[in-house]
Design a protein around this motif. Structure first.
Motif, PDB file in Angstrom:
ATOM      1  N   ALA A 129       3.072  11.453  13.188  1.00  0.00           N
ATOM      2  CA  ALA A 129       3.524  10.472  12.656  1.00  0.00           C
ATOM      3  C   ALA A 129       3.096   9.656  11.526  1.00  0.00           C
ATOM      4  O   ALA A 129       2.020   9.497  12.193  1.00  0.00           O
ATOM      5  CB  ALA A 129       4.474  10.257  13.482  1.00  0.00           C
ATOM      6  N   VAL A 130       3.534   9.402  10.186  1.00  0.00           N
ATOM      7  CA  VAL A 130       3.929   8.337   9.996  1.00  0.00           C
ATOM      8  C   VAL A 130       3.747   7.513   9.965  1.00  0.00           C
ATOM      9  O   VAL A 130       4.886   7.055  10.331  1.00  0.00           O
ATOM     10  CB  VAL A 130       3.524   8.884   8.158  1.00  0.00           C
ATOM     11  CG1 VAL A 130       2.936   7.955   7.686  1.00  0.00           C
ATOM     12  CG2 VAL A 130       2.574  10.696   7.775  1.00  0.00           C
ATOM     13  N   ALA A 131       3.264   5.867  10.303  1.00  0.00           N
ATOM     14  CA  ALA A 131       3.847   4.841  10.724  1.00  0.00           C
ATOM     15  C   ALA A 131       3.463   3.623   9.989  1.00  0.00           C
ATOM     16  O   ALA A 131       3.160   3.548   9.124  1.00  0.00           O
ATOM     17  CB  ALA A 131       3.107   4.779  11.831  1.00  0.00           C
ATOM     18  N   LYS A 132       4.930   3.711   9.325  1.00  0.00           N
ATOM     19  CA  LYS A 132       4.892   2.538   8.472  1.00  0.00           C
ATOM     20  C   LYS A 132       5.443   1.340   8.361  1.00  0.00           C
ATOM     21  O   LYS A 132       5.842   0.611   9.833  1.00  0.00           O
ATOM     22  CB  LYS A 132       6.167   2.820   6.896  1.00  0.00           C
ATOM     23  CG  LYS A 132       5.261   4.225   6.393  1.00  0.00           C
ATOM     24  CD  LYS A 132       6.107   4.697   5.626  1.00  0.00           C
ATOM     25  CE  LYS A 132       5.480   5.589   4.278  1.00  0.00           C
ATOM     26  NZ  LYS A 132       6.789   6.313   3.299  1.00  0.00           N
ATOM     27  N   ILE A 133       4.489   0.003   8.046  1.00  0.00           N
ATOM     28  CA  ILE A 133       4.680  -1.141   9.389  1.00  0.00           C
ATOM     29  C   ILE A 133       5.151  -1.377   7.486  1.00  0.00           C
ATOM     30  O   ILE A 133       4.635  -2.353   6.545  1.00  0.00           O
ATOM     31  CB  ILE A 133       3.340  -1.908   9.743  1.00  0.00           C
ATOM     32  CG1 ILE A 133       2.771  -0.869  10.488  1.00  0.00           C
ATOM     33  CG2 ILE A 133       3.685  -3.156   9.789  1.00  0.00           C
ATOM     34  CD1 ILE A 133       1.110  -1.364  11.143  1.00  0.00           C
ATOM     35  N   PRO A 134       6.314  -2.577   7.944  1.00  0.00           N
ATOM     36  CA  PRO A 134       7.108  -3.459   6.936  1.00  0.00           C
ATOM     37  C   PRO A 134       6.243  -3.695   6.369  1.00  0.00           C
ATOM     38  O   PRO A 134       5.308  -5.091   7.110  1.00  0.00           O
ATOM     39  CB  PRO A 134       8.113  -3.820   7.099  1.00  0.00           C
ATOM     40  CG  PRO A 134       8.592  -2.827   8.265  1.00  0.00           C
ATOM     41  CD  PRO A 134       7.241  -2.441   8.979  1.00  0.00           C
ATOM     42  N   GLN A 135       6.339  -4.808   5.071  1.00  0.00           N
ATOM     43  CA  GLN A 135       5.983  -5.937   4.870  1.00  0.00           C
ATOM     44  C   GLN A 135       6.538  -6.676   3.966  1.00  0.00           C
ATOM     45  O   GLN A 135       7.352  -6.174   3.303  1.00  0.00           O
ATOM     46  CB  GLN A 135       4.210  -5.345   3.061  1.00  0.00           C
ATOM     47  CG  GLN A 135       3.464  -4.824   3.947  1.00  0.00           C
ATOM     48  CD  GLN A 135       3.039  -5.851   4.853  1.00  0.00           C
ATOM     49  OE1 GLN A 135       2.411  -6.871   4.417  1.00  0.00           O
ATOM     50  NE2 GLN A 135       1.670  -5.141   5.497  1.00  0.00           N
ATOM     51  N   SER A 136       6.899  -8.296   3.458  1.00  0.00           N
ATOM     52  CA  SER A 136       7.609  -8.871   3.480  1.00  0.00           C
ATOM     53  C   SER A 136       7.037  -8.465   1.906  1.00  0.00           C
ATOM     54  O   SER A 136       6.008  -8.728   1.038  1.00  0.00           O
ATOM     55  CB  SER A 136       7.343 -10.711   2.787  1.00  0.00           C
ATOM     56  OG  SER A 136       5.825 -10.718   2.962  1.00  0.00           O
TER      57      SER A 136
END
Length: 275
Positions: A129-136
């Motif tokens: 899976a591609v894992a995206k971490i949210p950014q402010s």
């Protein structure tokens, strides 16, 4: 006839001669062993200085098993100074260095003398899976965005996308959005259930741990917090496959499976209906 005393005396003399001869043999054997050991040690020292048994350049690190990483990445991890005797290198120490990379699951290293080389075999972790971490929005920059995208393997290990050759791997179709620390404990169970599902899940949104959201080929699905009934929720979703034929897809906001025993459809108009 010889007396008993003289017989004992002769036996004692013969015994002493045997003991002296035995001690001489032992000294000779010890001396030969010492000479052989010294010769072998000298031979090893001499051999380590032979140009033919030296690692002269990075290309003598023969690396196999790579798909995601490049050979230069492994050579940088090994970080050898050249030239160096192949016999003085520790395969175990080299393997430990390589296994510090988050993408490497296992490394085996051995010496090859003819021609001299260090044979390295690696087993990479396989991304699922591609894992995206949210950014402010205030802190998001080009650099931080690139750092916030990574890959997950089936066991939930996260590793950065940066450094992986773009043409070396086809990125997984599944994408997760959220912080890995939030869902790591449940990831193996979730991924196994999704991989076994007869329909396609494209995205898993974990931003709100109290409501996991799936983006599937049947639309958006709300599941609520992760529970042991996750597989049951997916099974119920499979039963609703014909839902778009009953309700136009454009009218569906999302499918509510927070209670898999009472599925509901939230319409775009704000109304809710039971399929």
């Amino acid at each position: 006839m010889a007396s008993t005393a003289s017989i004992r005396q002769r036996r004692l003399i013969r015994k002493r001669k045997r003991l002296r001869a035995q001690r001489r043999r032992q000294w000779l054997q010890s001396g030969w062993r010492l000479l052989v050991s010294m010769g072998l040690a000298a031979g090893v020292v001499w051999a380590t200085t032979l140009p033919n048994w030296m690692v002269q350049k990075p290309q003598q690190l023969q690396i196999r098993g790579l798909r995601l990483l490049g050979r230069e990445d492994i050579r940088e991890l090994v970080s050898l100074s050249y030239p160096q005797s192949i016999l003085r290198l520790s395969p175990e120490a080299i393997a430990e260095k390589i296994e510090t990379h988050p993408l490497i699951a296992e490394a085996n290293v051995s010496r090859e003398l003819f021609p001299p080389a260090i044979a390295i075999w690696v087993r990479e972790r396989q991304p699922v899976a591609v894992a995206k971490i949210p950014q402010s929005t205030t802190a998001a920059t080009a650099a931080s965005v690139s750092q916030s995208v990574g890959l997950l393997d089936a066991e939930g290990r996260w590793f950065p996308l940066k450094g992986i050759a773009a043409d070396a791997v086809e990125l997984p179709e599944l994408t997760t959005i959220g912080f890995p620390s939030v869902y790591r404990a449940h990831w193996q169970q979730v991924y196994q259930a999704i991989a076994a599902a007869p329909f396609t899940v494209r995205e898993i949104h974990w931003q709100n741990p109290n409501n996991i959201i799936l983006k599937t080929e049947m639309g958006t699905v709300h599941l609520g917090p992760y529970q042991k009934q996750f597989r049951q929720q997916l099974q119920q979703l499979e039963r609703l496959r014909r839902l778009p034929k009953q309700i136009p897809e454009a009218q569906i906001a999302y499918i509510d499976l927070r209670n898999p025993n009472e599925p509901a459809v939230q319409l775009a108009s704000g109304a809710s209906t039971t399929p």
